[in-house]
Design a protein around this motif. Structure first.
Motif, PDB file in Angstrom:
ATOM      1  N   TYR A  35      75.297-109.517   7.141  1.00  0.00           N
ATOM      2  CA  TYR A  35      75.929-108.748   6.082  1.00  0.00           C
ATOM      3  C   TYR A  35      74.968-107.733   5.461  1.00  0.00           C
ATOM      4  O   TYR A  35      75.385-106.683   4.968  1.00  0.00           O
ATOM      5  CB  TYR A  35      76.547-109.658   5.015  1.00  0.00           C
ATOM      6  N   HIS A  36      73.681-108.022   5.509  1.00  0.00           N
ATOM      7  CA  HIS A  36      72.688-107.080   4.976  1.00  0.00           C
ATOM      8  C   HIS A  36      72.743-105.750   5.720  1.00  0.00           C
ATOM      9  O   HIS A  36      72.473-104.689   5.132  1.00  0.00           O
ATOM     10  CB  HIS A  36      71.275-107.677   5.055  1.00  0.00           C
ATOM     11  N   GLN A  37      73.113-105.779   6.985  1.00  0.00           N
ATOM     12  CA  GLN A  37      73.237-104.544   7.770  1.00  0.00           C
ATOM     13  C   GLN A  37      74.195-103.554   7.117  1.00  0.00           C
ATOM     14  O   GLN A  37      74.044-102.342   7.278  1.00  0.00           O
ATOM     15  CB  GLN A  37      73.761-104.845   9.183  1.00  0.00           C
ATOM     16  N   ASP A  38      75.177-104.062   6.389  1.00  0.00           N
ATOM     17  CA  ASP A  38      76.162-103.204   5.739  1.00  0.00           C
ATOM     18  C   ASP A  38      75.663-102.638   4.401  1.00  0.00           C
ATOM     19  O   ASP A  38      76.362-101.868   3.757  1.00  0.00           O
ATOM     20  CB  ASP A  38      77.463-103.972   5.501  1.00  0.00           C
ATOM     21  N   LEU A  39      74.460-103.052   3.996  1.00  0.00           N
ATOM     22  CA  LEU A  39      73.905-102.586   2.725  1.00  0.00           C
ATOM     23  C   LEU A  39      72.997-101.379   2.887  1.00  0.00           C
ATOM     24  O   LEU A  39      72.656-100.716   1.907  1.00  0.00           O
ATOM     25  CB  LEU A  39      73.100-103.707   2.048  1.00  0.00           C
ATOM     26  N   VAL A  40      72.556-101.128   4.120  1.00  0.00           N
ATOM     27  CA  VAL A  40      71.575-100.070   4.365  1.00  0.00           C
ATOM     28  C   VAL A  40      72.019 -99.181   5.528  1.00  0.00           C
ATOM     29  O   VAL A  40      72.782 -99.615   6.390  1.00  0.00           O
ATOM     30  CB  VAL A  40      70.176-100.668   4.674  1.00  0.00           C
ATOM     31  N   ASP A  41      71.488 -97.948   5.535  1.00  0.00           N
ATOM     32  CA  ASP A  41      71.778 -97.066   6.661  1.00  0.00           C
ATOM     33  C   ASP A  41      70.809 -97.361   7.804  1.00  0.00           C
ATOM     34  O   ASP A  41      69.987 -98.286   7.704  1.00  0.00           O
ATOM     35  CB  ASP A  41      71.736 -95.591   6.232  1.00  0.00           C
ATOM     36  N   GLU A  42      70.874 -96.566   8.860  1.00  0.00           N
ATOM     37  CA  GLU A  42      70.039 -96.807  10.044  1.00  0.00           C
ATOM     38  C   GLU A  42      68.552 -96.712   9.752  1.00  0.00           C
ATOM     39  O   GLU A  42      67.735 -97.309  10.443  1.00  0.00           O
ATOM     40  CB  GLU A  42      70.438 -95.849  11.160  1.00  0.00           C
ATOM     41  N   ALA A  43      68.183 -95.953   8.716  1.00  0.00           N
ATOM     42  CA  ALA A  43      66.777 -95.810   8.331  1.00  0.00           C
ATOM     43  C   ALA A  43      66.338 -96.896   7.352  1.00  0.00           C
ATOM     44  O   ALA A  43      65.179 -96.941   6.939  1.00  0.00           O
ATOM     45  CB  ALA A  43      66.550 -94.432   7.726  1.00  0.00           C
ATOM     46  N   GLY A  44      67.270 -97.776   6.964  1.00  0.00           N
ATOM     47  CA  GLY A  44      66.940 -98.849   6.024  1.00  0.00           C
ATOM     48  C   GLY A  44      67.100 -98.470   4.570  1.00  0.00           C
ATOM     49  O   GLY A  44      66.703 -99.224   3.685  1.00  0.00           O
ATOM     50  N   ASN A  45      67.669 -97.306   4.313  1.00  0.00           N
ATOM     51  CA  ASN A  45      67.882 -96.857   2.939  1.00  0.00           C
ATOM     52  C   ASN A  45      69.155 -97.491   2.380  1.00  0.00           C
ATOM     53  O   ASN A  45      70.157 -97.600   3.093  1.00  0.00           O
ATOM     54  CB  ASN A  45      68.022 -95.334   2.891  1.00  0.00           C
ATOM     55  N   PRO A  46      69.122 -97.878   1.104  1.00  0.00           N
ATOM     56  CA  PRO A  46      70.306 -98.510   0.509  1.00  0.00           C
ATOM     57  C   PRO A  46      71.508 -97.572   0.511  1.00  0.00           C
ATOM     58  O   PRO A  46      71.389 -96.379   0.263  1.00  0.00           O
ATOM     59  CB  PRO A  46      69.872 -98.811  -0.928  1.00  0.00           C
ATOM     60  N   LEU A  47      72.659 -98.124   0.829  1.00  0.00           N
ATOM     61  CA  LEU A  47      73.906 -97.374   0.789  1.00  0.00           C
ATOM     62  C   LEU A  47      74.526 -97.479  -0.596  1.00  0.00           C
ATOM     63  O   LEU A  47      74.286 -98.443  -1.332  1.00  0.00           O
ATOM     64  CB  LEU A  47      74.887 -97.929   1.826  1.00  0.00           C
ATOM     65  N   ASN A  48      75.330 -96.507  -0.942  1.00  0.00           N
ATOM     66  CA  ASN A  48      76.053 -96.520  -2.208  1.00  0.00           C
ATOM     67  C   ASN A  48      77.349 -97.290  -1.990  1.00  0.00           C
ATOM     68  O   ASN A  48      78.345 -96.737  -1.541  1.00  0.00           O
ATOM     69  CB  ASN A  48      76.321 -95.093  -2.678  1.00  0.00           C
ATOM     70  N   LEU A  49      77.324 -98.565  -2.306  1.00  0.00           N
ATOM     71  CA  LEU A  49      78.490 -99.424  -2.072  1.00  0.00           C
ATOM     72  C   LEU A  49      79.478 -99.333  -3.223  1.00  0.00           C
ATOM     73  O   LEU A  49      79.102 -99.078  -4.365  1.00  0.00           O
ATOM     74  CB  LEU A  49      78.052-100.870  -1.872  1.00  0.00           C
ATOM     75  N   GLN A  50      80.719 -99.565  -2.887  1.00  0.00           N
ATOM     76  CA  GLN A  50      81.787 -99.555  -3.877  1.00  0.00           C
ATOM     77  C   GLN A  50      82.042-100.980  -4.381  1.00  0.00           C
ATOM     78  O   GLN A  50      81.623-101.958  -3.767  1.00  0.00           O
ATOM     79  CB  GLN A  50      83.065 -98.981  -3.254  1.00  0.00           C
TER      80      GLN A  50
END
Length: 119
Positions: free
Chosen positions: A64-79
């Motif tokens: 599930y952590h894969q869905d928290l970051v982009d391919e570069a490992g930067n945090p995504l802006n989750l809703q």
């Protein structure tokens, strides 16, 4: 010794009560303090699932952590609605005090008519 007047029911009746948040048990169970209950369905934010739930294996949290970051490992802006849905399931409070997650009724339990609603 005084005989208790306990109203009994079928497994179907007990199951309906459990769905309403009540506890149920069988008179025929030998263990002291045993009962069943339902853990209701839940929706938990993916961040919480990937970092906080102690009962999940690390490999599941990593998935599930894969869905928290982009391919570069930067945090995504989750809703707010980026959630993991957990389905409802039955549990049993066993005689030793432990909780059995995903309790399944036996054929005997399903056909018994000595169920009682505790709440």
């Amino acid at each position: 010794m005084e005989k208790l007047n306990i109203s009994t029911c079928t497994f179907g009746d007990a199951l309906e009560a459990v769905k309403q948040g009540k506890r149920a048990a069988r008179i025929g169970w030998n263990g002291k303090g045993m009962f069943i209950f339902m853990r209701p369905a839940d929706k938990l934010h993916i961040t919480f699932v990937s970092k906080e739930i102690k009962s999940l294996p690390q490999t599941v949290k990593d998935y599930y952590h894969q869905d928290l970051v982009d391919e570069a490992g930067n945090p995504l802006n989750l809703q707010e609605d980026d959630v993991v849905e957990f389905t409802a399931y039955l549990c049993m409070k066993a005689a030793d005090g432990s909780i059995v997650n995903g309790w399944l009724a036996s054929q005997t339990d399903m056909l018994a008519e000595d169920w009682v609603i505790l709440d």
